[in-house]
Design a protein around this motif. Sequence first.
Motif, PDB file in Angstrom:
ATOM      1  N   ASP A  29      -3.909   5.945   2.185  1.00  0.00           N
ATOM      2  CA  ASP A  29      -3.959   5.358   0.943  1.00  0.00           C
ATOM      3  C   ASP A  29      -3.080   4.219   0.969  1.00  0.00           C
ATOM      4  N   GLU A  30      -3.533   3.214   1.207  1.00  0.00           N
ATOM      5  CA  GLU A  30      -2.799   1.856   1.141  1.00  0.00           C
ATOM      6  C   GLU A  30      -3.064   0.994  -0.302  1.00  0.00           C
ATOM      7  N   GLY A  31      -3.608   1.429  -1.062  1.00  0.00           N
ATOM      8  CA  GLY A  31      -4.235   0.951  -2.115  1.00  0.00           C
ATOM      9  C   GLY A  31      -3.123   0.902  -3.431  1.00  0.00           C
ATOM     10  N   ALA A  32      -3.351   0.324  -4.442  1.00  0.00           N
ATOM     11  CA  ALA A  32      -2.567  -0.055  -5.318  1.00  0.00           C
ATOM     12  C   ALA A  32      -1.897   1.017  -6.281  1.00  0.00           C
ATOM     13  N   PHE A  33      -0.904   0.838  -6.983  1.00  0.00           N
ATOM     14  CA  PHE A  33      -0.058   1.845  -7.616  1.00  0.00           C
ATOM     15  C   PHE A  33      -0.018   1.310  -8.843  1.00  0.00           C
ATOM     16  N   ASN A  34      -0.707   1.850  -9.992  1.00  0.00           N
ATOM     17  CA  ASN A  34      -0.568   1.185 -11.269  1.00  0.00           C
ATOM     18  C   ASN A  34       0.121   2.449 -12.266  1.00  0.00           C
ATOM     19  N   GLY A  35       1.484   2.189 -12.366  1.00  0.00           N
ATOM     20  CA  GLY A  35       2.224   3.164 -13.415  1.00  0.00           C
ATOM     21  C   GLY A  35       2.439   2.487 -14.543  1.00  0.00           C
ATOM     22  N   GLN A  36       3.185   3.106 -15.451  1.00  0.00           N
ATOM     23  CA  GLN A  36       3.496   2.654 -16.671  1.00  0.00           C
ATOM     24  C   GLN A  36       4.991   2.013 -16.308  1.00  0.00           C
ATOM     25  N   HIS A  37       5.642   2.206 -15.354  1.00  0.00           N
ATOM     26  CA  HIS A  37       6.874   1.305 -15.086  1.00  0.00           C
ATOM     27  C   HIS A  37       6.939   0.395 -13.723  1.00  0.00           C
ATOM     28  N   TYR A  38       6.071   1.215 -12.821  1.00  0.00           N
ATOM     29  CA  TYR A  38       5.849   0.259 -11.665  1.00  0.00           C
ATOM     30  C   TYR A  38       4.442  -0.051 -11.315  1.00  0.00           C
ATOM     31  N   GLN A  39       4.134  -1.306 -10.840  1.00  0.00           N
ATOM     32  CA  GLN A  39       3.057  -1.749 -10.292  1.00  0.00           C
ATOM     33  C   GLN A  39       3.176  -2.362  -8.842  1.00  0.00           C
ATOM     34  N   LEU A  40       2.400  -1.663  -7.915  1.00  0.00           N
ATOM     35  CA  LEU A  40       2.487  -2.205  -6.732  1.00  0.00           C
ATOM     36  C   LEU A  40       0.951  -2.629  -6.389  1.00  0.00           C
ATOM     37  N   ALA A  41       0.738  -3.867  -5.825  1.00  0.00           N
ATOM     38  CA  ALA A  41      -0.501  -4.069  -5.176  1.00  0.00           C
ATOM     39  C   ALA A  41      -0.862  -3.508  -4.012  1.00  0.00           C
ATOM     40  N   GLU A  42      -0.110  -3.141  -3.138  1.00  0.00           N
ATOM     41  CA  GLU A  42      -0.435  -2.479  -1.893  1.00  0.00           C
ATOM     42  C   GLU A  42       0.762  -1.672  -1.364  1.00  0.00           C
ATOM     43  N   THR A  43       0.422  -0.410  -1.065  1.00  0.00           N
ATOM     44  CA  THR A  43       1.297   0.704  -0.480  1.00  0.00           C
ATOM     45  C   THR A  43       1.341   0.769   1.143  1.00  0.00           C
ATOM     46  N   ILE A  44       1.588  -0.448   1.682  1.00  0.00           N
ATOM     47  CA  ILE A  44       1.586  -0.354   3.428  1.00  0.00           C
ATOM     48  C   ILE A  44       2.874  -0.125   3.564  1.00  0.00           C
ATOM     49  N   ASN A  45       3.148   0.636   4.780  1.00  0.00           N
ATOM     50  CA  ASN A  45       4.222   1.232   5.167  1.00  0.00           C
ATOM     51  C   ASN A  45       4.337   1.663   6.656  1.00  0.00           C
ATOM     52  N   TYR A  46       4.309   0.428   7.630  1.00  0.00           N
ATOM     53  CA  TYR A  46       4.406   0.714   8.989  1.00  0.00           C
ATOM     54  C   TYR A  46       5.817   0.291   9.706  1.00  0.00           C
ATOM     55  N   PRO A  47       6.168   1.034  10.434  1.00  0.00           N
ATOM     56  CA  PRO A  47       5.742   2.064  11.225  1.00  0.00           C
ATOM     57  C   PRO A  47       5.826   3.315  10.188  1.00  0.00           C
ATOM     58  N   LEU A  48       4.917   4.320  10.710  1.00  0.00           N
ATOM     59  CA  LEU A  48       5.175   5.573   9.964  1.00  0.00           C
ATOM     60  C   LEU A  48       6.485   6.321  10.283  1.00  0.00           C
ATOM     61  N   ALA A  49       6.721   7.033   9.292  1.00  0.00           N
ATOM     62  CA  ALA A  49       8.090   7.982   9.498  1.00  0.00           C
ATOM     63  C   ALA A  49       7.767   8.919  10.617  1.00  0.00           C
ATOM     64  N   MET A  50       8.803   9.432  11.459  1.00  0.00           N
ATOM     65  CA  MET A  50       8.880  10.287  12.400  1.00  0.00           C
ATOM     66  C   MET A  50       8.433  11.551  11.967  1.00  0.00           C
ATOM     67  N   GLN A  51       8.961  12.161  11.030  1.00  0.00           N
ATOM     68  CA  GLN A  51       8.561  13.346  10.352  1.00  0.00           C
ATOM     69  C   GLN A  51       6.919  13.464   9.674  1.00  0.00           C
ATOM     70  N   LYS A  52       6.616  14.558   9.859  1.00  0.00           N
ATOM     71  CA  LYS A  52       5.259  14.572   9.410  1.00  0.00           C
ATOM     72  C   LYS A  52       5.220  15.839   8.332  1.00  0.00           C
ATOM     73  N   PRO A  53       4.463  15.796   7.309  1.00  0.00           N
ATOM     74  CA  PRO A  53       3.611  14.636   6.667  1.00  0.00           C
ATOM     75  C   PRO A  53       4.579  13.559   6.276  1.00  0.00           C
ATOM     76  N   HIS A  54       6.005  13.673   6.132  1.00  0.00           N
ATOM     77  CA  HIS A  54       6.985  12.807   5.505  1.00  0.00           C
ATOM     78  C   HIS A  54       8.252  13.236   5.575  1.00  0.00           C
ATOM     79  N   PRO A  55       9.297  12.436   5.583  1.00  0.00           N
ATOM     80  CA  PRO A  55      10.671  12.962   5.291  1.00  0.00           C
ATOM     81  C   PRO A  55      10.593  13.880   4.162  1.00  0.00           C
ATOM     82  N   PRO A  56      11.374  15.036   4.141  1.00  0.00           N
ATOM     83  CA  PRO A  56      11.554  15.916   2.919  1.00  0.00           C
ATOM     84  C   PRO A  56      12.099  15.010   2.082  1.00  0.00           C
ATOM     85  N   ILE A  57      11.769  15.534   0.671  1.00  0.00           N
ATOM     86  CA  ILE A  57      12.007  14.985  -0.652  1.00  0.00           C
ATOM     87  C   ILE A  57      12.974  16.113  -1.359  1.00  0.00           C
TER      88      ILE A  57
END
Length: 295
Positions: free
Chosen positions: A151-179
């Motif tokens: 999912d590299e598409g847009a994010f349209n929130g109330q406070h943040y708007q991103l045209a693209e959510t590209i993030n390369y290289p990918l994180a080492m941890q899968k599915p992502h770093p812990p939150i």
Amino acid sequence: MRFGLHFMDFNLPGEPASIAPTIAKTAKATEEAGGAWFTAMDHFFQMEQYRTAHDPMLEGYSVLAFTAAHTSTIKLGTLVTGVTYRHPGILAKTVTSLDILSEGRAFLGIGAAWYEREHLALGVPYPPLKQRFEMLEEALQIALQMWTPEDEGAFNGQHYQLAETINYPLAMQKPHPPILIGGNGEQKTMRLVARYGDIANLTVQDPDAIATKLDALRRHCDTLGRDYDTIEKTALVSVVSYRDADAFLAHAEKLAALGIEHVQFRDDVADPVGAITAFGEKVAPRLAEIQPAGR
């Protein structure tokens, strides 16, 4: 039960020249003592309830990147990043970079932010608390989207708007770093942990208060259909202690009985390297024998 060290005091003899070698030695000592985490504050001024705004403070992700180069196993993250300080897309990229440079040891620690003085002093917008929690939820959604390569598409929130959510290289941890979501609020913070978090970090000290917070987390998990046991429960405790081991271990047993799996010490002692080394020798082996409830 696991433990780690929260490096928060840069007011060291001989600073600023002494700061870098002390961080490196303290992180290594924490790792050698069996510690699981090494964390930094995400502040730009020292907290006034601890010292003064004019006491030394380093930027948190610089501390963690430096620490990554001097360690090999310990997990690295902030306790915690204020959502107001960095645009969420940039924050997700920063944590991804730390994860790669540490070879899979980063986590995202985040909260709703609180230190008004440093916001105003440095020109960072400081909206009301309700809005900061709205921003926090959107930031969590953005981070997860940034960490979803499909999912590299847009994010349209109330406070943040991103045209693209590209993030390369990918994180080492899968599915992502812990939150990790930090805070004690029973209605908002615990709901966000239940919905988005891998780790809850509490800052209250009293076991009864911790029990109340965990009960709230469990209720939110039940409401959202989340398995409560999949969330790691952690607590920020007092100064790293080794002199009264029995008293500390008795307290740790109470926390473990509530399900706390990890305790994170503050480093505000004159000799952080010596303190964590002594803890590793005298207390850590006994702490490791304590089994948290549910594990």
